[in-house]
Every structure is written in C-alpha cells, then in structure tokens.
Motif scaffolding. Structure first.
Motif: not given
Length: 223
Positions: A157-183
C-alpha cells in the motif's frame, strides 16, 4: 505529492518499528525494481538483500518466542530506531528524485523517532499478553502473525496507495493503545482496591499502602 510523501514517511517509519528487517527488505526490493529510490546501494545489491532476508528470519524467530524476544528487546530500540532512519532515508531519496527536497538528517530523525515510538507501543501491548497462552493458543502468537501480514500488506500500500497505508497505521496504533488501556483498567478493577486512609489504589495482596504507608489488610492472594 506532499501528502503522499508524508504518508510514506510516517508509514514506513512505523513499520520499521514493528518489523525492522522485513521493512528494509521490502524497501530494498522496491528499490531493486525501481518502484522507490534506495538511499544506499547496498540495500538493492544481492548481498544486501540476502543479509536482510537472513535478518528477517532471525527477527521472526525472536518474535515467536517469548524468551528470545526478551533478549531481543535489550537492543530492539536501537535496531528499530536505526531501521526507521534508513526507511525514512528511502522516502527522502524518492522525494529528491521527484524534485522535493527534504533534509536527510530531518528525515532520519523523524524516521527513528516514529520507529522507536511504534516499537515501544507494541512492546507494551505484547507485555500485556505475556502468559495468556502457549503456542498457537497464545494471543501473542496471533498478534505476531497479524503484524507480519500487516507489514507485508502495508508495504504494498505504501507504494500504490500511501494515504491508505497511513490510515491503517493510525487505526492500528489507536487500537493498540485502546487494548493496553482496557487491559490495565480491568486489572486495576480486579486486582486492586482503594486504601481506606488515602484512597490510593492498592494491590489486593499488599500489606502496606504505597501512598500513605499505612498497614492494610490483605484482601486475597493472587494465584
């Protein structure tokens, strides 16, 4: 063009903090096939690609074993910070080829910082899952596989659709923070109680409050 450049810079740096060797290998292959510019000739050479492939295998073995990962974590911050700087250098070289000038030192600092931050976040997430199971039953194993597949998919995605890749990175980071806080919130609710003297959260097996230093009664022992 600038938005795509920023998206590629942030995404590749974050991926380097997740899988350093695999990210550099993918960037080296992208440079070899002239999809991206490689900042260093060794990254696209046969020897360089072979070394990176060997490092990918070592890194994956370490990720799948809790004991090996504990040893690897001792140097992981430096390794992934360096990988982030190299990954950012690839994007900086591609930007220069397209007529956009970015200071090499600036790209390296951003890349290293994002890679280290990403590694710290995922290290905290993995720590929350330690001891939750063994082998294929361990959530850490499934998370490691998910990370591996995610890095491969996002590199495309970084090569073909970098904006989409960035969106997934942001979502994954927020999900990781959410899991840590909830745990941590769940553990605080189950394994801690309020001190009668100062109201501080005290572990259920503690004999003394860390806040006011008063003696407290053991509520129950953790198994």
């Amino acid at each position: 063009m600038i938005a795509e450049l920023v998206a590629r810079l942030v995404s590749t740096s974050a991926l380097a903090g997740t899988r350093a060797s695999l990210t550099l290998l993918c960037l080296g292959l992208a440079g070899r096939f002239e999809l991206l510019a490689a900042p260093h000739p060794w990254m696209t050479s046969n020897v360089g690609l072979g070394v990176l492939l060997a490092l990918v295998i070592v890194e994956e073995l370490a990720e799948q074993d809790e004991d090996l990962q504990a040893l690897f974590d001792m140097v992981a911050y430096a390794l992934r910070g360096g990988a982030g700087a190299l990954a950012a250098g690839t994007i900086q070289a591609s930007a220069s080829g397209a007529g956009l000038e970015i200071p090499q030192w600036g790209a390296a600092m951003v890349g290293a910082g994002l890679a280290v931050g990403t590694h710290h976040l995922r290290a905290q997430l993995h720590q929350q899952l330690v001891g939750a199971g063994e082998g294929v039953l361990s959530p850490r194993t499934w998370l490691a596989w998910l990370e591996l597949g995610g890095v491969l998919g996002l590199m495309v995605a970084i090569v073909l659709a970098p904006i989409l890749a960035l969106g997934f990175v942001v979502v994954a980071s927020l999900a990781g923070v959410g899991v840590i806080v909830a745990k941590r919130a769940l553990e605080d609710r189950v394994w801690r109680r309020a001190c009668d003297g100062c109201g501080a959260r005290v572990r259920v097996e503690a004999r003394r409050c860390p806040g006011c230093r008063q003696a407290v009664e053991v509520a129950r022992w953790r198994g």
